[in-house]
Design an enzyme around this catalytic site. Structure first.
Site: not given
Ligand code: BES
Ligand code: ZN
Length: 878
Positions: A127, A267-270, A303-304, A307, A326
């Site tokens: 992503e 932070g992380a990816m779903e 959160h993940e 998703h 999001e």
């Molecule tokens: N889908 C996003 C991760 C992401 C964001 C990947 C942008 C690539 C580009 C994930 O679900 C997300 O929103 N992660 C947040 C943490 C969340 C608890 C708000 C993050 O990574 O900051």
């Molecule tokens: Zn997210």
């Protein structure tokens, strides 16, 4: 070489894809010097597309072509064309198979997008548009395919080989290699693809869904971290149960995997069935993680996981719809955390974040709607507006519908759009259809940027016994949007009588009185609300629960604010009254540092501290003064030094007046026994550490000893770190010694080293910038690791206002240098850094000139990335 100005992508230009890819088989040969990716795409014309042109364009970047076959025949050089952005194939049949093989170099991938190496392991981040760095594809979220993935690698180095879905085959091969095939039965966009290979250990648990299916839960980490996964696992199980109960959603595969990696941009990816996490949001033990870390893990894991339904089963049609997944998922994780801990405090924390960062973004050159109209680089639009304001916009809809109708609306959403790629309009339509209400005005929250402001005035008519609230709304201009149409604003409010009791409320055209909170629906530019049978002049409690992301201006007297602090039932309003009062005092003392602190304010603090029966977590929020950053936002021109002095001196004034109280609170909230990160213990620890931070303003030797003792005795990172950061503010050898002691103890734990870097970057010492520069050469630091960059450079530039905004411009020069250095390695991280300077207009003219000079210098640099170019150029546009 002069770069082309990056092109802007517009929402209005959206076209459905001409071709679809129903199925894809991928095969990875992972190696130390190169990786080969073979892919077979099952392509067909999209029946829903109007003009199939016969030409197919597939995204692809940094791919080296090995071979290309269309329906089994090699393509001749005049049958296709390759450029920096992808592959064009002329004369594509209505249905065909495209087989390709490419060579990629994950070991050189410092951008951490696509396939890359982190430590000894391979992992992916696709992503938003990273899949195109793996193979040629229609890398857009409205193209959903079934993926089968085969991974071949050295068995010893990479015993664990993971991808999305279910494992279907494992084969031992010659020369110490092995191979695994994974099949994902759910069609998904390429951004949800994931692959991991490494020498990993895992913990395993299981969850049984309400329909009786057993799901295997696995968390994979590097061997040395295997003891630090339990909290993440417990959080995952809580999240699964919560989504079943609150949204009726259950998990859909037989296996759910989480992998922790050290090098990660976000932070992380779903990714479907295979979440990849920044190790910061997985690993925890009482000795190494703070209470905040434990809470952060719980919410990011949730959160993940959430998703899987809001993002994966139903995904976004295009990236302008990012908030569809999001904003909704953030709202879901906020509510989950509220249910797991203290609801009132969670709401305050979320509002604090929104006001500090999103309101600031909305007032900056980077302001954009929750559903943007255009972008150059999509990675720049993972913003607090899309996330946090997006969550507020979903929350308003949930509040307008009420619990049962909101549930009906989300059920409808899942039923209607399962398996599809849709828009925020589709989501809102479900709210409208489930409730029978018209949401057309409400939708402006998605299309208009800027924070609406409400000017509220009141009039009490003792003769008529009426009370009128007149509400005027306006929204400041934002880039490209000079005039805004009025919003539909749900304003939750109540009226308090002189005993602090809730008045029964009847609006002029109604008959029945409603006791307690009323939701006023503000829809016009100017709108009076007349309440009847009001027996005395009330005190209004406005925007209860922060029912809309707006700024409220009402001319409260100080006495009224103190009355609300003491009597208001809504936690948010009580806290907000305290913040408003503190803000008044703090800003007055910026202008005249000698201004008296009203005795009533100190008394209110004292009463709050003495009230042993009250919610300790909420008390902490009330006793925390508004941040320097937020105070700056309330001034015409930010006075960095003045704000810092004012806030420090008010803390000291309170500490002097209430020393005995703070000491008592400190002692009474010390905990015996083993560390538990539950809500009750967390709030006691934060209250204790808050008391310590006030006391440390006194520069009293006994207090300092208390702090050092806490550092030495602490069996948990929360207490140790609180004590250490207070000591790190001092230019004393005691502080130095503790920092060194801490380093010796934790030098082999990268996440703890991040904390060590941050607290030095945030130090109030005058030589902090020099120390930050020296720390960049420390062996524990690495410019290639985003966590380290954020911990040291990010913390200094975004959270050490007096250091970063030093009058000589040294902080700006430092950030300019770092942006350019980082841009060559990792444009996403560089772009997040350059954003810090986007708010240059808020400062005095000398600082403005110096910040602008850095932005201009960055823009003039050859080969600057699209990510950094977009932010720097938009920041300078006026
Ligand atoms: N889908 C996003 C991760 C992401 C964001 C990947 C942008 C690539 C580009 C994930 O679900 C997300 O929103 N992660 C947040 C943490 C969340 C608890 C708000 C993050 O990574 O900051
Ligand atoms: Zn997210």
């Amino acid at each position: 070489m002069l770069r082309d100005t990056p092109t802007t992508i517009y929402l209005k230009d959206y076209q459905p894809p001409e071709y679809l890819i129903d199925q894809v088989e991928l095969s990875f040969e992972l190696g130390e010097t190169e990786t080969r990716v073979r892919s077979t795409l099952h392509i067909r014309e999209n029946p829903a597309s109007e003009q199939a042109s016969g030409t197919l364009f597939l995204h692809g970047e940094q791919l080296e072509l090995v071979s290309l076959l269309l329906d089994g025949k090699p393509l001749e050089s005049d049958e296709y064309q390759l450029d920096d952005e992808g592959l064009t194939i002329y004369k594509i049949p209505a249905q065909c198979l495209l087989e390709s093989e490419v060579r990629i170099l994950p070991q050189n991938n410092t951008a951490l997008e696509g396939l890359y190496k982190s430590g000894g392991m391979f992992c992916t981040q696709c992503e938003a548009e990273g899949f195109r760095k793996i193979t040629w594809f229609l890398d857009r979220p409205d193209v959903m395919s079934r993926f089968t993935t085969t991974i071949t690698a050295d068995r010893q180095r990479y015993p664990v080989l993971l991808s999305n879905g279910n494992p279907v085959n494992h084969t031992e091969l010659a020369e110490g290699r092995h191979q695994i095939t994974w099949q994902d039965p759910f069609p998904k966009p390429a951004y949800l693809f994931a692959l991991v290979a490494g020498d990993l250990r895992s913990i395993e648990d299981s969850h049984t869904t309400p329909s009786g299916r057993e799901v295997a839960l696995k968390i994979y980490v590097e061997p040395e971290n295997i003891e630090k996964c339990d909290h993440a696992m417990a959080s995952l199980k809580h999240a699964m149960r919560w989504d079943e109960q609150c949204y009726g959603r259950e998990y859909d595969l037989d296996i759910y995997m989480i992998v922790a990696v050290n090098d990660f941009n976000m932070g992380a990816m779903e990714n479907k069935g295979l979440n990849i996490f920044n190790s910061k949001y997985v690993l925890a033990s009482p000795e190494t993680a703070t209470d905040r870390d434990f809470q952060g893990i719980e919410s990011v894991i949730a959160h993940e996981y959430f998703h899987n339904w809001t993002g994966n089963r139903i995904t976004c049609r295009d990236w302008f719809q990012l908030s569809l997944k999001e904003g909704l998922t953030v709202f879901r994780d906020q509510e989950f955390s509220a249910d797991m801990g203290s609801r009132g405090v969670k709401r305050i924390e979320d509002v604090r974040l929104l006001r500090a960062h999103q309101f600031a973004e909305d007032a900056s050159p980077m302001a954009h709607p929750v559903r943007p109209d255009s972008y150059m680089e999509i990675n720049n639009f993972y913003t607090v507006t899309v996330y946090e304001k997006g969550a507020e916009v979903v929350r308003m809809q949930a509040n307008l519908l009420g619990r049962d109708l909101y549930r009906k609306a989300t059920d409808l959403y899942f039923e209607r759009f399962d398996g599809q790629a849709v828009t925020t309009d589709d989501f809102v339509q479900c709210m409208a259809d489930a409730s029978g209400r018209d949401f057309s005005q409400f939708k402006r929250w998605y299309s208009q940027a800027g924070t609406p402001e409400l000017n509220i005035s009141s009039a009490y008519d003792a003769g008529q016994q009426t009370y009128t609230l007149t509400i005027e709304q306006h929204c400041p201009a934002t880039p490209g949007q000079a005039d805004k149409a009025p919003f539909l604003i749900p304003l939750a409010m109540g009226l308090l009588d002189s005993d602090g009791h809730e008045m029964p409320l009847t609006l002029a055209d109604e008959t029945d009185a409603v006791a307690g909170t009323r939701m006023l629906e503000v829809s016009e530019r100017r709108q009076p609300f007349i309440f009847t049978d009001i027996k005395e002049q009330p005190v209004p409690a406005l925007l209860r629960g922060f029912s809309a992301p707006v700024k409220v201006h009402y001319g409260y007297g100080d006495e009224e604010l103190m009355f609300l602090m003491a009597n208001e039932q809504d936690g948010f309003c009580r806290w907000d009254a305290a913040q408003t009062l503190a803000q008044r005092i703090l800003l007055a003392r910026v202008e005249s540092p000698e201004a008296e602190v009203p005795a009533g304010f100190i008394a209110a603090f004292e009463n709050a501290l003495a009230d042993t029966g009250s919610d300790k977590a909420l008390l902490c929020e009330v006793l925390t003064l508004p941040s320097e950053g937020y105070l700056g936002d309330q001034m015409k021109e930010v006075d960095v030094e003045g704000i810092h002095r004012s806030r420090e001196s008010l803390k000291k004034r309170l500490a002097l007046a209430l020393k005995a109280r703070f000491l008592k609170v400190y002692r009474e909230n010390s905990l015996e026994g083993p560390y538990v990160p539950d809500a009750a213990s967390i709030s006691r620890r934060s209250l204790k550490n808050l008391a310590l931070s006030y006391l440390m303003q006194l520069e009293d030797a006994d207090v300092e000893q208390l702090c050092i003792d806490q550092f030495n005795a602490g069996d948990n990172m929360t207490d140790v770190l609180s004590a250490l950061s207070l000591m790190a503010d001092r230019e004393s050898s005691a502080g130095e010694q503790l920092l060194e002691q801490f380093y010796q103890q934790w030098q082999n734990d990268p996440l703890v080293m991040d904390k060590w870097f941050t607290l030095q970057a945030l130090s109030k010492r005058p030589d902090t910038l020099d120390r930050v520069k020296a720390l960049m050469r420390h062996p524990a630091f690495s410019i290639a690791n985003p966590n380290k960059v954020r911990a040291l450079i990010g913390a200094f530039c975004s959270a050490n206002a007096t250091g970063f905004h030093a009058a000589d411009g040294s902080g700006y020069q430092f950030l300019g240098d770092r942006v350019l250095e980082l841009d060559g390695l990792n444009p996403q991280v560089a772009s997040r850094m350059v954003r810090i300077m986007a708010r240059w207009q808020r400062y005095d003219s000398q600082r403005q000139q110096m910040m602008k000079a850095q932005l201009e210098r960055i823009l003039k640099t050859e080969g600057v990335s699209r990510d950094v170019f977009e932010i720097a150029s938009k920041s300078l546009e006026q």
